[in-house]
Design a protein around this motif. Structure first.
Motif, PDB file in Angstrom:
ATOM      1  N   LYS A  13      -8.793  12.752 -22.250  1.00 35.64           N
ATOM      2  CA  LYS A  13      -9.535  13.879 -21.665  1.00 35.64           C
ATOM      3  C   LYS A  13      -9.005  14.218 -20.272  1.00 35.64           C
ATOM      4  CE  LYS A  13     -13.757  16.149 -21.783  1.00 35.64           C
ATOM      5  NZ  LYS A  13     -14.419  16.769 -22.909  1.00 35.64           N
ATOM      6  N   PHE A  14      -8.902  13.207 -19.398  1.00 34.95           N
ATOM      7  CA  PHE A  14      -8.448  13.485 -18.040  1.00 34.95           C
ATOM      8  C   PHE A  14      -7.301  12.571 -17.627  1.00 34.95           C
ATOM      9  CE2 PHE A  14     -13.062  14.590 -17.775  1.00 34.95           C
ATOM     10  CZ  PHE A  14     -12.896  15.962 -17.659  1.00 34.95           C
ATOM     11  N   ILE A  15      -6.408  13.191 -16.856  1.00 37.51           N
ATOM     12  CA  ILE A  15      -5.359  12.373 -16.244  1.00 37.51           C
ATOM     13  C   ILE A  15      -5.748  12.235 -14.782  1.00 37.51           C
ATOM     14  CG2 ILE A  15      -2.926  12.327 -15.589  1.00 37.51           C
ATOM     15  CD1 ILE A  15      -2.779  14.212 -18.258  1.00 37.51           C
ATOM     16  N   ILE A  16      -5.873  11.015 -14.353  1.00 36.78           N
ATOM     17  CA  ILE A  16      -6.281  10.774 -12.972  1.00 36.78           C
ATOM     18  C   ILE A  16      -5.025  10.518 -12.149  1.00 36.78           C
ATOM     19  CG2 ILE A  16      -7.704   9.324 -11.442  1.00 36.78           C
ATOM     20  CD1 ILE A  16      -9.496  10.490 -13.543  1.00 36.78           C
ATOM     21  N   ALA A  17      -4.883  11.264 -11.100  1.00 33.98           N
ATOM     22  CA  ALA A  17      -3.688  11.092 -10.270  1.00 33.98           C
ATOM     23  C   ALA A  17      -4.010  11.479  -8.839  1.00 33.98           C
ATOM     24  CB  ALA A  17      -2.562  11.952 -10.818  1.00 33.98           C
ATOM     25  N   SER A  18      -3.099  11.150  -7.903  1.00 36.84           N
ATOM     26  CA  SER A  18      -3.293  11.638  -6.535  1.00 36.84           C
ATOM     27  C   SER A  18      -2.120  12.510  -6.150  1.00 36.84           C
ATOM     28  CB  SER A  18      -3.464  10.482  -5.567  1.00 36.84           C
ATOM     29  OG  SER A  18      -2.330   9.668  -5.619  1.00 36.84           O
ATOM     30  N   ASN A  19      -0.984  12.206  -6.683  1.00 34.57           N
ATOM     31  CA  ASN A  19       0.204  13.005  -6.398  1.00 34.57           C
ATOM     32  C   ASN A  19       1.219  12.750  -7.497  1.00 34.57           C
ATOM     33  OD1 ASN A  19       1.934  14.643  -5.106  1.00 34.57           O
ATOM     34  ND2 ASN A  19       2.017  13.451  -3.192  1.00 34.57           N
ATOM     35  N   LEU A  20       1.874  13.785  -7.951  1.00 33.69           N
ATOM     36  CA  LEU A  20       2.859  13.600  -9.016  1.00 33.69           C
ATOM     37  C   LEU A  20       4.108  14.395  -8.686  1.00 33.69           C
ATOM     38  CD1 LEU A  20       0.529  14.019 -12.121  1.00 33.69           C
ATOM     39  CD2 LEU A  20       1.652  11.910 -11.426  1.00 33.69           C
ATOM     40  N   SER A  39     -12.292   9.910 -21.956  1.00 30.41           N
ATOM     41  CA  SER A  39     -11.188   8.973 -21.787  1.00 30.41           C
ATOM     42  C   SER A  39     -10.336   9.401 -20.606  1.00 30.41           C
ATOM     43  CB  SER A  39     -10.334   8.934 -23.046  1.00 30.41           C
ATOM     44  OG  SER A  39     -10.015  10.250 -23.438  1.00 30.41           O
ATOM     45  N   ILE A  40      -9.824   8.422 -19.915  1.00 34.64           N
ATOM     46  CA  ILE A  40      -8.954   8.748 -18.775  1.00 34.64           C
ATOM     47  C   ILE A  40      -7.635   7.985 -18.889  1.00 34.64           C
ATOM     48  CG2 ILE A  40     -10.896   9.199 -17.194  1.00 34.64           C
ATOM     49  CD1 ILE A  40     -10.187   6.452 -15.859  1.00 34.64           C
ATOM     50  N   PHE A  41      -6.606   8.576 -18.296  1.00 33.75           N
ATOM     51  CA  PHE A  41      -5.321   7.886 -18.177  1.00 33.75           C
ATOM     52  C   PHE A  41      -4.925   8.007 -16.712  1.00 33.75           C
ATOM     53  CE2 PHE A  41      -0.677   8.665 -17.847  1.00 33.75           C
ATOM     54  CZ  PHE A  41      -0.251   7.353 -18.083  1.00 33.75           C
ATOM     55  N   VAL A  42      -4.573   6.922 -16.095  1.00 32.55           N
ATOM     56  CA  VAL A  42      -4.249   6.954 -14.673  1.00 32.55           C
ATOM     57  C   VAL A  42      -2.733   7.034 -14.511  1.00 32.55           C
ATOM     58  CG1 VAL A  42      -4.441   5.732 -12.476  1.00 32.55           C
ATOM     59  CG2 VAL A  42      -6.327   5.647 -14.117  1.00 32.55           C
ATOM     60  N   ASN A  43      -2.283   8.068 -13.871  1.00 34.23           N
ATOM     61  CA  ASN A  43      -0.847   8.280 -13.685  1.00 34.23           C
ATOM     62  C   ASN A  43      -0.496   8.084 -12.220  1.00 34.23           C
ATOM     63  OD1 ASN A  43       1.784   9.178 -13.712  1.00 34.23           O
ATOM     64  ND2 ASN A  43       1.368  10.853 -15.140  1.00 34.23           N
ATOM     65  N   GLY A  44       0.173   6.986 -11.924  1.00 32.51           N
ATOM     66  CA  GLY A  44       0.592   6.710 -10.539  1.00 32.51           C
ATOM     67  C   GLY A  44      -0.497   6.044  -9.727  1.00 32.51           C
ATOM     68  N   LEU A  45      -0.246   6.003  -8.417  1.00 33.20           N
ATOM     69  CA  LEU A  45      -1.182   5.322  -7.517  1.00 33.20           C
ATOM     70  C   LEU A  45      -2.411   6.160  -7.259  1.00 33.20           C
ATOM     71  CD1 LEU A  45       1.304   3.854  -4.882  1.00 33.20           C
ATOM     72  CD2 LEU A  45       0.038   2.600  -6.665  1.00 33.20           C
TER      73      LEU A  45
END
Ligand SMILES: Nc1ccn([C@H]2C[C@H](O)[C@@H](COP(=O)(O)OP(=O)(O)OP(=O)(O)O)O2)c(=O)n1
Ligand SMILES: [Mg+2]
Length: 948
Positions: free
Chosen positions: A78-85, A44-50
């Motif tokens: 399972k994973f948090i997908i992000a590019s910058n936080l 499972s993934i959760f996308v945080n931000g752009l």
């Protein structure tokens, strides 16, 4: 989260938990048919931000490759997908799970799950601040390689193909989907289909915990009961708060207009909390005050304008079908528009329960779909339900009012009517000063604003509240009512829904002003008698409905129109047993038994898509009901369940076509009521016993001593003789004496009484016994219901008035005797019916033969006895109160015709008729503010009876 502890979802793991689970299920359900591989199975993934690919694109990839996309971060994500936080955010996070979006892309490209570690966005070398990992993540965020682009194009293609398929060919779509479902269902036995449908044994509990309509209905019914209990417990005790308010008034801390000289007037207040659910919600979100806010299950934001839609659903088809149904069958343009604008592609179909006035300024309304609301106002913020908060504030509202008066008609959890007449009179406070004080108190206690409208009836008070909102108060004067009503649309009137509005519109009447111009007869032709008469009054601001303080439950039900998806009869049977248990426990709670069981079914309409646009909603349905009248009232669970199952079997609908089920128990008998009946019976039996004893003491005829020196005459059984005698002897009021004497001289020539007759009857006023009365004793049977008793009291007051008026020109010295007569006559009325026929029709004009009754009366009676005159008047009066003006007209016309045919004692009858007519005219004036034109009239030169 603090809110979650109080939002009524705590047992469910909190509001967001419930919401997250639902979204996961929706995602799983929507993904199944698109699935090409199980590459991301269990991931499972959760996308945080752009990110690049975007969250939407990542969601589609997960759909196609068997993964799970979390709309919220969950503990098991399972994973948090992000590019910058932001650093602050990262410090609080478990960085070992934050990876770059490229990992997803690369996995798809290589068709295997790659090691995620090289894609980690942060390394945890420093405990205070995780360091951004400029590795794969950074590089991969910059561009997409060709294969990813190709994948995206392919995914878009699949989606478009599916959508086109769905839009153009429902049959093809369904078979295609069925094929897909067959494979996916077998692959995923624990798919969402059973997880949150009525098949799940936990479903019912969860449904009721989350259903706002269930909560508001329960609260509303609860407050009706609560008011009853408060009234019963209060008795005659003083209202403490009145004392406090009096002190403030005396001390000059509260300034009121001087009301002591004003005539007491009836004041009805309607009080209603402003955007109730929002106001309660804002107590824990003070930072959101002044913003456009909505209370809804949807989280709002982009999640509400781009929701996953089950591929078997067809929004376009459903939208048109719904709109057509609302428009063509129900003539409900409001709901038709709601689906037209709210069913747009991927918009959330969660409803807004309540929105702030700032949101209303942007065109958002209560009941609108969130998706549509966000289109109107993208900055709309949503807040979750807080069912416990609503309960608490609602109790505070009721308790605050109840400390001043218990003349409360509970309407719902945030709304009530209050008769203020009594409290205002006692405190001698001006109405709006009192209302300001009360509203401030509600605000101080609840931290929520409310508005109040005041007028002399319920309808106008409610209309006044509309003028007052938000956070205000308004007094609508009776004399302004008709003009104000003329400005309103028809559907603001009670009982005027879409179909009546449609009928009126078709007849060219589009608002209250138009209806005010139309005759009652025309309205009756359009809407039938009852509705026409109500509308005739209401559009002028006239509303004779009394406030109902002690309301009794008439039925109880348990209905579910969400998550109803059965494939086998056994599943349905299990659910019906559960639902029977639910409705049974509600019946037991109110200590009642039911005599009628109704099964209400929502069956998927033939033309409706199999799956609904609203996740697990009911979609377009045909409503079917089946009822059963039991021989005896019951509260037996087994018996109720068996009958419910029987009704279900008889209905013959296949389980998989059901979309909603309700069980409705009605014809409730009432423990309290039966106790009351016993009390009444006891009371009556006591009275009749007393009466037996008293019968020795209460004389049938009361001797009147001086000043009437008339001799007793046994056949003097009516007031007319008394009037005659009095008139001939009247000295104190020559004009009246002349008039009456003149009248009786005339009648005397026709009657057995003549000026040359032997001395007038003795000084006796006869208490008209039932045997004397032309009409049956049972015709005067008073109703034992509360409304009936209230009406009866009103009628009796009126009866006194008519007799009083009938004789008002008599000299003063006769009055004590007359009063004695009235009192005894009324006593007789109160007691007599209970002795013999306790249950009989009250109004003689209900009898279809009333004309022949009237005719026989006039023909056979020498002179009209006051008892009968009163009875006729009272019964016609009832018809006026019931708005049966046609009948009133018919009766009066016929009565007048018959009276005109009377030859002997004709003037006595003229006088009786005129007396009734003028009193009825007064009543009509009072209630309808008009005059009833009766074509027939008495025109007698002897008694000078002419229509004025
Ligand atoms: N179909 C409905 C009707 C009402 N409510 C809830 C939400 C409302 O906040 C509350 C009170 O209903 P009102 O009609 O009084 O609406 P509001 O209080 O929200 O607004 P207003 O200021 O117009 O009274 O009941 C609901 O959830 N669904
Ligand atoms: Mg309200």
């Amino acid at each position: 989260m603090a809110d979650e502890d109080h939002n009524g979802f705590s047992e469910w793991g909190g509001y967001f938990e419930a919401k997250k689970s639902k979204l996961e299920e929706q995602f799983a359900a929507a993904s199944n048919p698109f699935r090409k591989s199980n590459l991301f199975d269990g991931i499972s993934i959760f996308v945080n931000g752009l990110t690049n690919p975007t969250a939407d694109e990542l969601k589609r990839i997960m759909m196609v490759h068997g993964g799970t996309f979390h709309h919220y971060e969950r503990s098991h994500t399972k994973f948090i997908i992000a590019s910058n936080l932001p650093d602050v955010k990262v410090r609080k996070m478990d960085t070992s799970r934050i990876i770059a979006a490229q990992w997803v892309v690369d996995c798809v490209e290589q068709n295997r799950v790659l090691d995620y570690k090289p894609y980690l966005l942060y390394t945890n070398q420093k405990t205070t601040q995780p360091r951004l990992n400029f590795g794969k993540g950074k590089k991969n965020d910059s561009t997409l390689d060709n294969s990813t682009v190709a994948e995206e194009t392919e995914l878009d293609g699949i989606l478009k193909e599916l959508q086109q398929d769905v839009a153009t060919s429902p049959k093809k779509h369904i078979s295609h989907i069925n094929n897909l479902s067959a494979t996916t269902t077998s692959n995923h036995p624990n798919s969402s289909h059973s997880a949150r449908t009525a098949v799940d044994p936990e479903f019912l509990n969860e449904f009721y915990k989350n259903s706002r309509l269930h909560h508001i209905a329960t609260l509303g019914a609860g407050f009706k009961q609560y008011v009853c209990e408060l009234r019963q417990a209060h008795g005659n005790k003083p209202f403490v708060k009145r004392g406090e308010l009096r002190t403030l008034l005396v001390a000059g801390k509260l300034l009121s207009e001087d009301v002591s000289t004003k005539t007491p007037k009836r004041y009805v207040m309607h009080i209603d909390m402003d955007c109730f659910f929002v106001s309660v919600g804002l107590r824990s979100h003070p930072d959101l005050r002044g913003l456009p806010i909505a209370v809804t299950h949807s989280k709002g934001g982009t999640g509400a304008t781009d929701v996953p839609v089950h591929p078997q659903a067809n929004r376009q088809v459903e939208r048109e079908l719904f709109a057509q149904r609302f428009e063509q069958h129900l003539h409900d343009n409001v709901r038709a528009d709601k689906v037209r604008y709210g069913f747009q592609k991927n918009m959330s179909l969660s409803e807004i329960a309540s929105c702030s006035y700032e949101a209303r300024a942007k065109g958002i309304r209560n009941g609108m779909f969130v998706g549509q609301a966000l289109k109107l106002c993208p900055e709309l913020k949503t807040i979750p339900y807080d069912f416990e908060g609503y309960r608490e504030v609602a109790f505070a509202l009721y308790n605050t009012v109840a400390q001043y008066t218990l003349n409360i008609e509970a309407v719902s959890c945030d709304e009530m009517f209050v008769d203020l007449t009594d409290v205002l009179q006692e405190l001698q406070v001006d109405v709006m000063t009192f209302v300001t004080h009360l509203r401030q108190e509600v605000r101080d206690i609840t931290a929520c604003p409310c508005s109040a409208g005041v007028a002399d009836n319920k309808l106008l008070a409610r209309m006044a509240t509309k003028l007052a909102k938000p956070n205000g108060q308004h007094l609508l004067q009776t004399e302004d009512a008709a003009n104000y009503m003329a400005t309103l649309a028809l559907d603001v009137l009670p009982g005027v829904g879409s179909s009546i509005t449609y009928k009126l519109n078709q007849a060219g009447l589009s608002n209250c002003a138009d209806v005010q111009q139309v005759s009652l007869v025309r309205l009756e032709m359009l809407l039938g008698k009852k509705m026409a008469q109500t509308l005739y009054q209401n559009c002028r601001g006239i509303d004779p409905r009394p406030l109902v303080y002690e309301q009794q439950r008439k039925s109880i039900s348990a209905e579910v129109n969400y998550g109803i998806r059965f494939s086998k009869y056994e599943e349905l049977e299990k659910f019906l047993k559960q639902l029977s248990g639910e409705v049974h426990s509600r019946l037991i709670e109110i200590k009642r038994k039911a005599k009628s069981i109704t099964l209400k079914l929502m069956v998927r309409a033939a033309e409706a898509p199999v799956e609904t646009s609203k996740f697990m909603g009911h979609g377009i349905c045909d409503n079917q009901t089946k009822s059963l009248l039991l021989k005896q009232s019951t509260d037996d669970l087994e018996f109720i369940t068996q009958n419910v199952l029987k009704l279900m079997k008889e209905s013959g609908f296949p389980p998989n076509e059901l979309r909603g089920i309700g069980i409705h128990l009605s014809k409730l008998d009432d423990v309290v009521e039966s106790k009351k009946e016993n009390l009444i019976m006891n009371m009556f039996s006591k009275i009749s016993e007393k009466q037996k004893d008293k019968s020795i003491n209460i004389p049938i005829a009361i001797p009147i001593k001086e000043p009437l020196d008339m001799k007793a005459k046994s056949d003097s059984t009516n007031v007319l003789s008394l009037l005659k005698n009095a008139a001939t002897r009247s000295k104190s009021n020559p004009a009246a004496a002349f008039k009456i004497a003149n009248f009786f001289q005339v009648t005397a020539t026709e009657s057995s009484y003549s000026s040359s007759s032997p001395p007038p009857p003795p000084p006796m006023i006869h208490v008209a016994s039932w045997a004397d009365c032309f009409l049956n004793r049972s015709d005067l049977q008073p109703s034992t219901s509360k409304a009936g008793l209230a009406r009866e009291n009103k009628r009796l007051c009126r009866a006194d008035q008519i007799v009083t008026k009938y004789m008002e020109e008599l000299p003063q010295h006769m009055h004590p005797a007359i009063h004695q007569y009235i009192t005894l006559n009324n006593k007789q009325k109160d007691v007599a019916p209970t002795v013999e026929q306790p249950e009989k029709q009250t109004n003689i004009f209900v009898n279809p033969n009333y004309k022949s009754l009237l005719a026989t009366w006039v023909k056979t009676e020498a002179v009209p006895k006051p008892t009968d005159v009163n009875l006729i008047y009272l019964n016609i009066c009832d018809l006026v109160l019931d708005n049966q003006m046609d009948k009133v007209y018919e009766i009066m016309k016929y009565f007048c015709c018959i009276v005109k045919t009377k030859r002997r004692n004709s003037c006595c009858w003229h006088m009786a008729y005129n007396e009734i007519e003028s009193n009825i005219q007064e009543k009509v004036q009072e209630i309808l503010d008009c005059h009833i034109y009766i074509r027939e009239a008495i025109d007698c030169c002897k008694c000078q009876s002419f229509r004025s």
